[in-house]
Motif scaffolding. Sequence first.
Motif, short mmCIF file in Angstrom:
data_model
loop_
_atom_site.label_atom_id
_atom_site.label_comp_id
_atom_site.label_asym_id
_atom_site.label_seq_id
_atom_site.Cartn_x
_atom_site.Cartn_y
_atom_site.Cartn_z
N GLU A 136 0.83 -1.20 0.08
CA GLU A 136 -0.02 -0.01 0.19
C GLU A 136 0.79 1.35 -0.19
O GLU A 136 0.60 2.27 -0.45
N THR A 137 1.88 1.08 0.61
CA THR A 137 2.87 2.37 0.76
C THR A 137 3.54 2.64 -0.69
O THR A 137 3.62 3.78 -1.07
N ARG A 140 0.57 4.02 -2.99
CA ARG A 140 0.22 5.41 -2.57
C ARG A 140 1.26 6.67 -3.08
O ARG A 140 1.10 7.34 -3.83
N SER A 190 -7.79 1.44 -0.36
CA SER A 190 -6.61 2.40 0.01
C SER A 190 -6.34 3.40 -1.08
O SER A 190 -6.39 4.69 -1.00
N ILE A 191 -6.60 3.04 -2.42
CA ILE A 191 -6.49 3.93 -3.53
C ILE A 191 -7.83 4.72 -3.41
O ILE A 191 -7.26 5.92 -3.79
N ALA A 194 -6.76 7.48 -1.16
CA ALA A 194 -5.69 8.37 -1.65
C ALA A 194 -6.20 9.47 -3.02
O ALA A 194 -5.81 10.49 -2.95
#
Length: 253
Positions: A136-137, A140, A190-191, A194
């Motif tokens: 995920e890092t 992002r 998560s996307i 962001a």
Amino acid sequence: MPQLIAGNWKMNGTLAGIAAYAAGLRAAAAYADLLICPPAPLIAPLRAALDGAPVALGAQDCAVQRSGAHTGDLSADLLAELGATHVILGHSERRADHGESSAIVREKARTAIAAGLIPIICVGETEAERDSGEAETVVRAQLAGSLPEELAGQTVPGVFAPGVIAYEPVWAIGTGRTPTEEDVAAMHASIRAALRRQLGAAGATMPILYGGSVKPSNAASLLALPEVGGALVGGASLKPEDFLAIASAAPRD
Ligand code: PEP
């Protein structure tokens, strides 16, 4: 909003094969928006062979510059003139084979938008990055570096979304392997978070495609996941019957 099922032919396809492919697509009724991204020289012949069928065409890359002394590069304006409405940018094969950084992808996306094309911006982690818990890092960071601020305000005439994101784990591309449904859902959430942070209202609605070994047998379960707005399909887009089987697995509104 219908899902977008996009085919990436990569460096496959021939002029001689266009007629049969187009006939296969014309025969179908799809409940998703269909997009084919063939090699650029095939865009115009495929457009003609599709003979008005509701299938959009796209390119697989464009240059940062709009014209000039850039031997071998493809102008976004010319791609639009050939009939492309979309352009894939930052595919992992371009990031790996051509050293494309997120900063270059962002510049290309700006150029694409200025030429009236909808960028499909690809992000995704390697296997080592997933195994070390960094997926995920990494994604992002790719989003932060690759998305131009124009996506927040820009609208392309007649098109709902000014841009599209494709989440493609590098290790799932062309391997027959896919992440678990839980991992796809978590990454897409998560996307989305962001995108909202980076782009505000535009980020709330921008489609997020899943890509990586999508095929007729796994399409229905992947496309039904929350925040999955369609698929970017490589190998399985080369046969119209497989591509259409994937498209017909898209949930209907
Ligand atoms: C791709 O290259 O964008 C892709 C998703 O390939 P495949 O479907 O073959 O894994």
